[in-house]
Write a protein that holds these residues in place. Sequence first.
Motif, short mmCIF file in Angstrom:
data_model
loop_
_atom_site.label_atom_id
_atom_site.label_comp_id
_atom_site.label_asym_id
_atom_site.label_seq_id
_atom_site.Cartn_x
_atom_site.Cartn_y
_atom_site.Cartn_z
N VAL A 1 82.16 0.84 18.97
CA VAL A 1 82.33 1.46 20.31
C VAL A 1 81.16 2.42 20.58
N CYS A 2 80.49 2.18 21.67
CA CYS A 2 79.32 2.99 22.02
C CYS A 2 79.53 3.63 23.38
N GLU A 3 79.00 4.83 23.54
CA GLU A 3 79.15 5.48 24.83
C GLU A 3 77.94 6.36 25.15
N ILE A 4 77.55 6.33 26.40
CA ILE A 4 76.54 7.29 26.88
C ILE A 4 77.16 7.99 28.09
N SER A 5 77.10 9.32 28.10
CA SER A 5 77.77 10.05 29.17
C SER A 5 76.95 11.27 29.57
N GLY A 6 77.24 11.78 30.75
CA GLY A 6 76.56 12.99 31.23
C GLY A 6 75.46 12.66 32.22
N GLU A 7 74.36 13.40 32.12
CA GLU A 7 73.27 13.25 33.07
C GLU A 7 71.99 12.87 32.35
N SER A 8 71.18 12.03 32.98
CA SER A 8 69.98 11.54 32.31
C SER A 8 68.74 11.78 33.16
N TYR A 9 67.98 12.76 32.74
CA TYR A 9 66.67 13.08 33.33
C TYR A 9 65.89 13.67 32.18
N LEU A 10 64.92 12.90 31.67
CA LEU A 10 64.35 13.20 30.35
C LEU A 10 62.85 13.39 30.40
N GLU A 11 62.35 14.09 29.40
CA GLU A 11 60.90 14.29 29.30
C GLU A 11 60.21 12.96 28.98
N ASP A 12 60.74 12.27 27.97
CA ASP A 12 60.20 10.96 27.62
C ASP A 12 61.35 9.96 27.62
N ARG B 1 79.17 6.30 31.11
CA ARG B 1 79.95 7.29 31.85
C ARG B 1 78.98 8.38 32.35
N LEU B 2 77.98 7.92 33.10
CA LEU B 2 76.94 8.84 33.57
C LEU B 2 77.27 9.36 34.97
N THR B 3 76.98 10.62 35.19
CA THR B 3 77.25 11.20 36.51
C THR B 3 75.96 11.37 37.34
N TYR B 4 74.83 11.30 36.65
CA TYR B 4 73.54 11.31 37.35
C TYR B 4 72.48 10.73 36.44
N PHE B 5 71.61 9.89 36.99
CA PHE B 5 70.41 9.49 36.25
C PHE B 5 69.30 9.23 37.25
N ASN B 6 68.09 9.59 36.87
CA ASN B 6 66.95 9.38 37.78
C ASN B 6 66.47 7.93 37.69
N THR B 7 65.51 7.57 38.56
CA THR B 7 65.09 6.16 38.61
C THR B 7 64.40 5.74 37.31
N SER B 8 63.74 6.70 36.67
CA SER B 8 63.10 6.39 35.41
C SER B 8 64.16 5.99 34.36
N SER B 9 65.26 6.75 34.31
CA SER B 9 66.35 6.39 33.40
C SER B 9 66.96 5.05 33.77
N SER B 10 67.00 4.75 35.07
CA SER B 10 67.66 3.51 35.49
C SER B 10 66.91 2.29 34.97
N ARG B 11 65.58 2.39 34.83
CA ARG B 11 64.81 1.31 34.20
C ARG B 11 65.24 1.13 32.75
N SER B 12 65.40 2.25 32.06
CA SER B 12 65.74 2.17 30.64
C SER B 12 67.16 1.67 30.42
N ILE B 13 68.07 2.02 31.33
CA ILE B 13 69.45 1.52 31.23
C ILE B 13 69.44 -0.01 31.36
N LEU B 14 68.56 -0.51 32.23
CA LEU B 14 68.41 -1.96 32.36
C LEU B 14 67.97 -2.58 31.03
N ASP B 15 67.07 -1.89 30.33
CA ASP B 15 66.62 -2.38 29.01
C ASP B 15 67.80 -2.44 28.02
#
Lengths: 179, 131
Positions: B26-37, B65-79
């Motif tokens: 079981v894997c989970e990612i939650s919270g907000e995603s706006y990262l340096e790298d 279970r993300l409540t915010y992610f920027n477009t850069s993160s959205s590319r990585s989520i696709l990966d």
Amino acid sequence: MSDTFNFFEYYTHISQEDILLSYKGPLTDVLLSEFSRDIRAKLQEDRRTGKKVFAIFMEMAQNVLYYSKEINHFGNNDKVGTLVILNTETHYKIVTGNLVFKSSIPLLIEKCEIVNSLDRDALREYKRKLRSAPSEHESKGAGIGLVQAALTSDNPLEVKIKELQGDYAFFVLGVSVEK
Amino acid sequence: MENLEIQGESGVYFIPTVKLRADTGVCEISGESYLEDTSEFYNAITNWLEQYIREIKKPLTFNFRLTYFNTSSSRSILDVLRVLKKFQEQGGKLTVNWYYPEDDESIAEEAEDYMKDTGLAINMFSFEPEE
């Protein structure tokens, strides 16, 4: 600039209630996070709209941070830009301004015109296309941030360009979010 | 194989909380995603998944279970989703759940777009975000 600059007029202007945020200067990630916290705190009464303003601000400010051609040569060579959020009766408006090369203006205008020509479904499609593709040259996802700003706001991108002497122009981008 | 856990925090950047469990699948990612790298952060997740797919191969559930992610993160989520799709194509048993804040339909739209991009079936659930 002449010495007729009226500080009190300027101060009165930026102190108006309809300006939520106004900044011109070097931009850093630390500053952006402070601004973003400030925006969220000020707009917490209306979460839905506040989140939109916050998300659009982040994309637009990051674009300025990556692409501004004005550099502060003191310290860490930070990029310089202008960030403004207006609060009107009917909407919020996020406005960013920064220097660009004159030579990059045609492409910038073309990108914005493409975004403005698409309806919501076509815009989602376009975003998916940009997201799946490898990043363009000199791009940390440029274009996709603009598309996201248009999607989130449900409004067109407002572009203004003022050509300056030499190689540079001032590029101003505005996006409105209805209340 | 070890679990991968990253405690999220909101400082200069917004780091999501990550819990990838090799023992339960079981894997989970939650919270907000706006990262340096962004790439580096999500590469750790895709690398973990690649290893799970190679070595464990048991049923896998991935909860977003993300409540915010920027477009850069959205590319990585696709990966991440592409790696999950590969697992499924190799016969892996996969469940992907996408929890979106009830007051943010744009995050629900993202799941619809990811389904189109990857061909994965993604279960969508709304939740009430915390204050």
